[in-house]
Design a protein around this motif. Structure first.
Motif, short mmCIF file in Angstrom:
data_model
loop_
_atom_site.label_atom_id
_atom_site.label_comp_id
_atom_site.label_asym_id
_atom_site.label_seq_id
_atom_site.Cartn_x
_atom_site.Cartn_y
_atom_site.Cartn_z
N UNK A 97 0.88 -1.17 -0.09
CA UNK A 97 0.01 0.03 0.00
C UNK A 97 0.88 1.32 0.08
N UNK B 173 2.81 1.86 -3.15
CA UNK B 173 1.80 2.26 -4.38
C UNK B 173 1.62 3.88 -4.07
N UNK C 153 -1.78 -5.95 -5.19
CA UNK C 153 -2.13 -5.88 -3.85
C UNK C 153 -3.18 -6.74 -3.16
N UNK C 154 -4.08 -7.25 -4.23
CA UNK C 154 -5.18 -7.89 -3.70
C UNK C 154 -4.57 -9.33 -3.26
N UNK D 18 -2.60 -9.40 -0.27
CA UNK D 18 -3.37 -9.57 0.81
C UNK D 18 -4.03 -10.93 0.86
N UNK D 19 -4.43 -11.73 0.07
CA UNK D 19 -4.93 -13.02 0.20
C UNK D 19 -3.76 -13.77 0.50
N UNK E 171 -9.66 -6.04 -10.08
CA UNK E 171 -9.13 -5.45 -9.31
C UNK E 171 -8.86 -3.97 -9.42
N UNK F 48 -11.27 -0.74 -11.27
CA UNK F 48 -12.16 -0.31 -11.91
C UNK F 48 -11.76 1.43 -12.53
N UNK F 49 -10.56 1.62 -12.66
CA UNK F 49 -10.43 3.03 -12.84
C UNK F 49 -10.35 3.02 -14.46
N UNK G 211 -6.56 4.34 -2.46
CA UNK G 211 -7.17 3.38 -3.51
C UNK G 211 -6.31 1.88 -3.27
N UNK H 2 -8.23 -1.56 -2.27
CA UNK H 2 -8.13 -2.81 -3.15
C UNK H 2 -7.93 -4.02 -2.06
N UNK H 3 -7.03 -3.58 -1.05
CA UNK H 3 -6.63 -4.51 -0.30
C UNK H 3 -7.82 -5.09 0.61
N UNK I 120 -10.26 -7.45 -1.05
CA UNK I 120 -9.44 -8.87 -1.11
C UNK I 120 -9.66 -9.45 0.09
N UNK J 79 -17.46 -6.10 1.27
CA UNK J 79 -16.79 -5.78 0.32
C UNK J 79 -17.58 -4.58 -0.59
N UNK K 240 -16.00 -1.28 -2.24
CA UNK K 240 -15.94 -1.06 -3.57
C UNK K 240 -16.49 0.43 -4.22
N UNK L 122 -11.07 6.87 -6.57
CA UNK L 122 -10.52 6.62 -7.89
C UNK L 122 -10.97 7.99 -8.82
#
Lengths: 183, 183
Positions: free
Chosen positions: A99, A102, A149-150, A153-154, A173, A175-176, B109, B113-114, B117, B128, B132, B139
Motif C-alpha cells: 500500500x 503504491x 495488492x489483492x 493480501x490474500x 482489481x 475499476x479505474x 485506493x 483494493x486490499x 480482497x 466488500x 468497492x 479513484x
C-alpha cells in the motif's frame, strides 16, 4: 541559467531527493521480502531503475547549471514520510508495504507529471523527455503494485491460517478508467 | 465475531483512521485554495465524501462486532505523514498539495483494493460492496488530480510571472494503460 528557471531547478532537486528516499526504502525492503520471490524480483528491479533515475536527474540539474553537490543534503526530506506507513515488523508488513509503495509511486507519478508540464512551460524539451521516460518506469511499478495488492493480501491471510473464501467469480482489481483528455 | 476476522477488523479501523486524517488535511486545504475556484470545489466535494466514508466504515466495523469508540484514538496515525509533503506556506504550495493529495488518494485506493480482497477472502460481501463503492469515489478524486496536476503547475508558473512556453501540440498527461488482468 535563465534566472526564471529557478523553480524548474528546485523541482528537479525535489525529484532527486524523492528518488534518493525511494532508494533507501527499497534497499530496506528488498532484504525483507526474500521469501516472496515475485515481490522480491520486482522490488530489486525497481531499485536499479531508481538508481539510474537519480543519475538522469543529476544530468538535468547540471544542464540547467545547477550544483549537484548539495543534493545529498536534501536526501531524507521525504524519508520517514512513507516509511512510517511501511510498518516494518508488523505482522501485516508486506500488505502495508504494498500500500505504501503504491502511494510513494503515485507521489512520483504526480511529481513527474508536474515536472513535465514545467519543462514544457520553460521550453526544455530534453528535460521533458527524461521526465517522460522516468514517468513510464514509475507507472509500470505502480501498475504492478495495483494489480498485485489483492493477491498479496490474500496470500498474507492464507499464511496466517485464514481459510480464504474463493469467490464464485474473480472481481476486477481495478475499476479505474483511462483518464479522459481534459477539455 | 469470528475470531479470525480480527485482521479484517484491524484493516477497517486503519481505513477509518486514514479517512479521518484525510478529513483533517482537506479541511485545512479547503480554506487555503479559495482563489482557485475549480480546485476549491473539487476539494470541498471530496471533503463531504470523506465524511460519509467514515460513517460507512463505522457501520462495517459495527457489523463485525467491533467497537467504534476507540477509533478516535487512531486518528492522527496517518496525520503528519502526507501533510509534510503538502508544504503549506511554500510558494509552490498548490503544486505540492496536488502531488501529495494524489499520493494520499493512491494510498486510499491501494488500501481499499486490499480491503476488498480481504472482505472477499472472509466472505463478507456487504463489507466488500461498501469498500468497492468508496474505491470508486477515491479513484474519481485521483483521476481528477492526475488530469489537473499539469494545469495547476502551469498556472502556478504563470502567476509567478514565468512566460509559459506554448507547446506545438499538447502532450498526453497520462500514459498509463489500463491494468492488464493478472495471469
Amino acid at each position: 541559467m535563465a534566472k526564471d528557471k529557478n523553480m524548474l531547478l528546485k523541482w528537479l532537486r525535489d525529484a532527486h531527493a524523492m528518488e534518493s528516499s525511494a532508494e533507501s526504502i527499497l534497499e530496506k525492503q528488498v532484504k525483507r521480502v526474500k521469501d516472496h520471490p515475485e515481490v522480491h524480483r520486482r522490488i530489486a528491479d525497481h531499485l536499479e531503475e531508481t538508481r539510474r533515475q537519480q543519475t538522469r536527474l543529476e544530468d538535468c540539474i547540471n544542464k540547467l547549471g545547477g550544483d549537484t553537490s548539495v543534493l545529498k543534503e536534501m536526501v531524507g526530506k521525504f524519508s520517514g514520510t512513507m516509511q512510517a506507513l511501511g510498518a516494518a515488523g508488523a505482522d501485516d508488513e508486506l500488505v502495508k508495504a504494498a500500500i505504501s509503495n503504491y502511494a510513494f509511486e503515485s507521489m512520483e507519478i504526480a511529481s513527474y507529471k508536474s515536472l513535465i508540464a514545467a519543462a514544457e512551460a520553460y521550453n526544455e524539451p530534453e528535460i521533458r523527455r527524461v521526465c517522460e521516460e522516468i514517468l513510464v518506469e514509475e507507472e509500470r511499478m505502480a501498475e504492478w503494485l495495483e494489480n498485485n495488492v489483492g493477491a498479496i493480501t490474500r496470500d498474507h491471510l492464507s499464511r496466517m491460517g485464514v481459510s480464504v473464501h474463493e469467490p464464485s467469480k474473480p472481481g476486477p482489481e481495478s475499476r479505474r478508467e483511462p483518464p479522459r483528455p481534459r477539455a
